[in-house]
Design a protein around this motif. Sequence first.
Motif, PDB file in Angstrom:
ATOM      1  N   PRO A 198      84.150  81.586  13.587  1.00 61.18           N
ATOM      2  CA  PRO A 198      83.263  82.689  13.211  1.00 61.18           C
ATOM      3  C   PRO A 198      82.793  83.490  14.422  1.00 61.18           C
ATOM      4  O   PRO A 198      82.659  82.959  15.521  1.00 61.18           O
ATOM      5  CB  PRO A 198      82.088  81.969  12.538  1.00 61.18           C
ATOM      6  CG  PRO A 198      82.061  80.617  13.186  1.00 61.18           C
ATOM      7  CD  PRO A 198      83.514  80.263  13.384  1.00 61.18           C
ATOM      8  N   LYS A 215      86.304  82.121   4.423  1.00 58.76           N
ATOM      9  CA  LYS A 215      85.717  83.436   4.630  1.00 58.76           C
ATOM     10  C   LYS A 215      84.469  83.600   3.775  1.00 58.76           C
ATOM     11  O   LYS A 215      84.436  83.168   2.624  1.00 58.76           O
ATOM     12  CB  LYS A 215      86.713  84.541   4.277  1.00 58.76           C
ATOM     13  CG  LYS A 215      86.227  85.940   4.628  1.00 58.76           C
ATOM     14  CD  LYS A 215      87.312  86.982   4.351  1.00 58.76           C
ATOM     15  CE  LYS A 215      86.839  88.378   4.749  1.00 58.76           C
ATOM     16  NZ  LYS A 215      87.863  89.415   4.473  1.00 58.76           N
ATOM     17  N   TYR A 263      81.324  85.566   7.428  1.00 57.64           N
ATOM     18  CA  TYR A 263      82.168  85.474   8.621  1.00 57.64           C
ATOM     19  C   TYR A 263      83.493  84.827   8.235  1.00 57.64           C
ATOM     20  O   TYR A 263      83.622  84.268   7.142  1.00 57.64           O
ATOM     21  CB  TYR A 263      81.466  84.640   9.711  1.00 57.64           C
ATOM     22  CG  TYR A 263      80.159  85.224  10.182  1.00 57.64           C
ATOM     23  CD1 TYR A 263      80.113  86.176  11.194  1.00 57.64           C
ATOM     24  CD2 TYR A 263      78.952  84.825   9.610  1.00 57.64           C
ATOM     25  CE1 TYR A 263      78.915  86.720  11.631  1.00 57.64           C
ATOM     26  CE2 TYR A 263      77.745  85.366  10.031  1.00 57.64           C
ATOM     27  CZ  TYR A 263      77.739  86.312  11.040  1.00 57.64           C
ATOM     28  OH  TYR A 263      76.541  86.860  11.466  1.00 57.64           O
ATOM     29  N   GLY A 288      75.039  82.851   8.719  1.00 57.40           N
ATOM     30  CA  GLY A 288      75.915  81.750   9.087  1.00 57.40           C
ATOM     31  C   GLY A 288      75.531  80.484   8.346  1.00 57.40           C
ATOM     32  O   GLY A 288      76.402  79.706   7.903  1.00 57.40           O
ATOM     33  N   TYR A 343      86.431  81.922   9.121  1.00 56.10           N
ATOM     34  CA  TYR A 343      86.488  80.589   9.717  1.00 56.10           C
ATOM     35  C   TYR A 343      87.937  80.162   9.892  1.00 56.10           C
ATOM     36  O   TYR A 343      88.812  80.651   9.186  1.00 56.10           O
ATOM     37  CB  TYR A 343      85.716  79.610   8.814  1.00 56.10           C
ATOM     38  CG  TYR A 343      84.246  79.986   8.728  1.00 56.10           C
ATOM     39  CD1 TYR A 343      83.329  79.469   9.643  1.00 56.10           C
ATOM     40  CD2 TYR A 343      83.798  80.911   7.788  1.00 56.10           C
ATOM     41  CE1 TYR A 343      81.998  79.842   9.600  1.00 56.10           C
ATOM     42  CE2 TYR A 343      82.468  81.291   7.735  1.00 56.10           C
ATOM     43  CZ  TYR A 343      81.584  80.755   8.644  1.00 56.10           C
ATOM     44  OH  TYR A 343      80.256  81.135   8.622  1.00 56.10           O
ATOM     45  N   ASP A 376      76.805  80.684   4.817  1.00 54.46           N
ATOM     46  CA  ASP A 376      78.233  80.359   4.776  1.00 54.46           C
ATOM     47  C   ASP A 376      78.445  78.849   4.745  1.00 54.46           C
ATOM     48  O   ASP A 376      79.347  78.342   4.072  1.00 54.46           O
ATOM     49  CB  ASP A 376      78.946  80.950   5.991  1.00 54.46           C
ATOM     50  CG  ASP A 376      79.422  82.379   5.766  1.00 54.46           C
ATOM     51  OD1 ASP A 376      79.325  82.878   4.626  1.00 54.46           O
ATOM     52  OD2 ASP A 376      79.900  82.994   6.735  1.00 54.46           O
TER      53      ASP A 376
END
Length: 301
Positions: free
Chosen positions: A290, A282, A285, A234, A287, A237
Amino acid sequence: MNIDDIKQVLIVGSGNMGQQIGFQTAVSGYHVILYDMEQSLLDKAMDRIGKLAKNYIAGRRLNDQSAADALNRIRTTVDAEDAGKEADFVSESVPEDPDLKGRVFAQFNKICPVHTIFTTNTSSLIPSMFAQATGRPDRFAAFHFHDVRFNNIVDIMPHQGTSRETVELIKAFAERIGQVAIVLQKENFGYVFNAMLMELLKSAQSLAANDVAAVEDIDRAWMGVMHTMVGPFGLMDSIGIDTVWKVTDYWANVLKEPQAMANAAFLKKYVDQGNVGVKTGKGFYSYPDPAFGKPGFIEGK
């Protein structure tokens, strides 16, 4: 030059961090010029800065008027001469390539006034790698931001040739824009927090690249034990998988380390697909909602 002489700030590079640094600087009352090589990049950046302003309003850090005022203090340009001719302070956020950074600073060294302070927001390099290329190594240091939406910690990393006056001026500027400065006593790859963070991200990448566990399960393990709201994937990301890949790939090629090369190859698949995280909607995850933010994620529900 003293802190009150800084009036205009040039942000070189309109990506995620350039946007955040530029907006936080404008919020603090400075006139900001956002420079990049293509107008389309600048248009996209201003759209995202507008969304960042709404984030500040929602978090009650700004009201509507102060946010509008900050946005009005930001100007964009693709003209390097126009961008640098009156800049008092430069913050650079271009890709993590020391040769590229050196060329960018060499270009602006010919344009900016003699007094202008140069800083790099590099995440993984050290300033001595391209200090001489700046043309003003005594007025150059690393000035590194984290995610301004969530924290106000910045790192100041001088190299051996950085003057004490430059360090003090950068520290004073950090305070003027509402940041808390961590001043390093010597150069260190990854500063302080990032040095710890990169080891975490490297471990997570290795686990996934070696098919030890799935991305979601790696994040669940970290979040469940450490009681955090987000796991390492996460975080990647949020940083941008493309940025993480560039850093990983750079060091993999420098060190010729097989695991680092495998990690870079694992990340490259997401980059090639254009799925690089929050900014594209993306990554590991999807968004804006998420899976790791939903109830029951840690329990696997």
